[in-house]
Design an enzyme around this catalytic site. Sequence first.
Site, PDB file in Angstrom:
ATOM      1  N   HIS A  63       0.883  -1.181   0.068  1.00  0.00           N
ATOM      2  CA  HIS A  63       0.093   0.039   0.049  1.00  0.00           C
ATOM      3  C   HIS A  63       1.038   1.209   0.016  1.00  0.00           C
ATOM      4  O   HIS A  63       1.625   1.421   0.917  1.00  0.00           O
ATOM      5  CB  HIS A  63      -1.024  -0.080   1.121  1.00  0.00           C
ATOM      6  CG  HIS A  63      -1.923  -1.200   1.287  1.00  0.00           C
ATOM      7  ND1 HIS A  63      -3.027  -1.064   0.473  1.00  0.00           N
ATOM      8  CD2 HIS A  63      -1.815  -2.523   1.785  1.00  0.00           C
ATOM      9  CE1 HIS A  63      -3.710  -2.319   0.684  1.00  0.00           C
ATOM     10  NE2 HIS A  63      -2.889  -3.203   1.340  1.00  0.00           N
ATOM     11  N   ASP A 306       2.268  -6.986   2.131  1.00  0.00           N
ATOM     12  CA  ASP A 306       1.086  -6.292   2.946  1.00  0.00           C
ATOM     13  C   ASP A 306       1.381  -5.053   3.525  1.00  0.00           C
ATOM     14  O   ASP A 306       0.999  -4.680   4.331  1.00  0.00           O
ATOM     15  CB  ASP A 306       0.175  -6.904   3.829  1.00  0.00           C
ATOM     16  CG  ASP A 306      -1.358  -6.366   3.775  1.00  0.00           C
ATOM     17  OD1 ASP A 306      -1.572  -5.332   3.063  1.00  0.00           O
ATOM     18  OD2 ASP A 306      -2.249  -6.744   4.633  1.00  0.00           O
ATOM     19  N   GLY A 325      -2.943  -2.770  10.183  1.00  0.00           N
ATOM     20  CA  GLY A 325      -1.677  -2.522   9.172  1.00  0.00           C
ATOM     21  C   GLY A 325      -0.419  -2.719   9.943  1.00  0.00           C
ATOM     22  O   GLY A 325      -0.082  -2.205  11.000  1.00  0.00           O
TER      23      GLY A 325
HETATM   24 ZN   LIG Z   1      -5.847  -7.037   2.187  1.00  0.00          ZN
END
Ligand SMILES: [Zn+2]
Length: 429
Positions: A63, A306, A325
């Site tokens: 991300h 991730d 996260g």
């Molecule tokens: Zn995810």
Amino acid sequence: MSGKLLIKNGHIIDPANGLDEVANLWIVEGKVAAIGAYDGEADEVIDADGKIVCPGLIDMHVHLREPGQEWKEDIESGSRAAVAGGVTSICCMPNTGPHIDHAGIALQIIARARQVGLCNVHPIGAVTKNLEGKELTEMRELSRCGCVAFSDDGLPIWHAGVMRKALEYASSFGFMVIQHAEEKQLTAGGAINEGWVSTQLGVSGMPAEGEDSMIARDIMLARRADARYHVAHISTQGGVALVRKARAEGLKVSTEAAPHHFALTEEEVLGYNVDAKVSPPLRTEADRLAVIEGLRDGTIEVIATDHAPHHEDDKRCGLSCAAFGIVGLETMLPVSLELVRSGVLTMPDLIAKMTANPARLLGLESGTLSVGAEADVTIFDADTTWVLDREKMVSKGKNTPWHGKEMTGLVTHTVKAGRIVFAEGEVRG
Ligand SMILES: [Zn+2]
């Protein structure tokens, strides 16, 4: 860069070509020119004696937060964090603002990444407009503009009818659909894994069945559509078993695991540790061992981080309200090397899960040291130990559960298209 770079006497491991030997690697004009003998003089030499030399790592689940949340991370800081972690190609997820659900944003991200010029950035296009799970995006156009796969990650493609249409449409073009498998009706309000830790802490949990049930549903739909279906960040024993069975059946089903899911368990959140809050959550020891077994037997072909950077303000507010996260780019390699030290994987198998395998799934040209390939190279010392200090991390996100922990395995150099972009602990350029 122009000129000749010699990476001398390294232990070259290139799973794409079955290479596992000590040799010289010659790079000329940004491309791999030779492994072994080469007639010529180097302009620059890296002594890789005692180190491993492999294709630049690929992280297919990142991300980057740009556009929209540049205070958490941007394309430049994310690219810098990548090369500091030995990663030369990343796939960025579409939950930016605006979302990567139309061609303009995909093109803008690719252009910005080229301007930064540190690593390849391949956007993952959204499956549905606004990630709402209702109306499909123009996947074909997104693909033409550089999107290498499709996902609504951050959110599941929750609607079964929409998922069926997405898989059918994607299947006709060979596109891969990546699912964040989470049945929200089961996980709503949950912050961590549902189990004895959530009971102990009095925090709402997310049951493993929330992940398993969506994977089961999707596999049925993928079977009917003959579609390529990829489970993002698999975390449960049940999920691994479902993927294993689907693959045995010959379905085009694949999956990835994040280092935190094979290295840590839910016990990490005891003490209300917000830096261990992630979705899917850290699970039980049985789940962790199932993920490791999936990596060992090949059910899980890819390790992807991730990488989910957040600002401190999004984290320092208690377990229930903190953002989900963990940042991963700079800890991917050392954390994953534990799989080799503990005998789960051979070094070539581990490297394949971060190079050749994701490249094959996504159709990338990178992930290899074939002669003529763009010279993306990672050099690391597998045995050097160091202590992770979050303040010294390159990413803007400092949300890591490994702060203050000893890491084994250190990236010493990262080379992108023949240019040294990371060396001696510094990102260059
Ligand atoms: Zn995810």
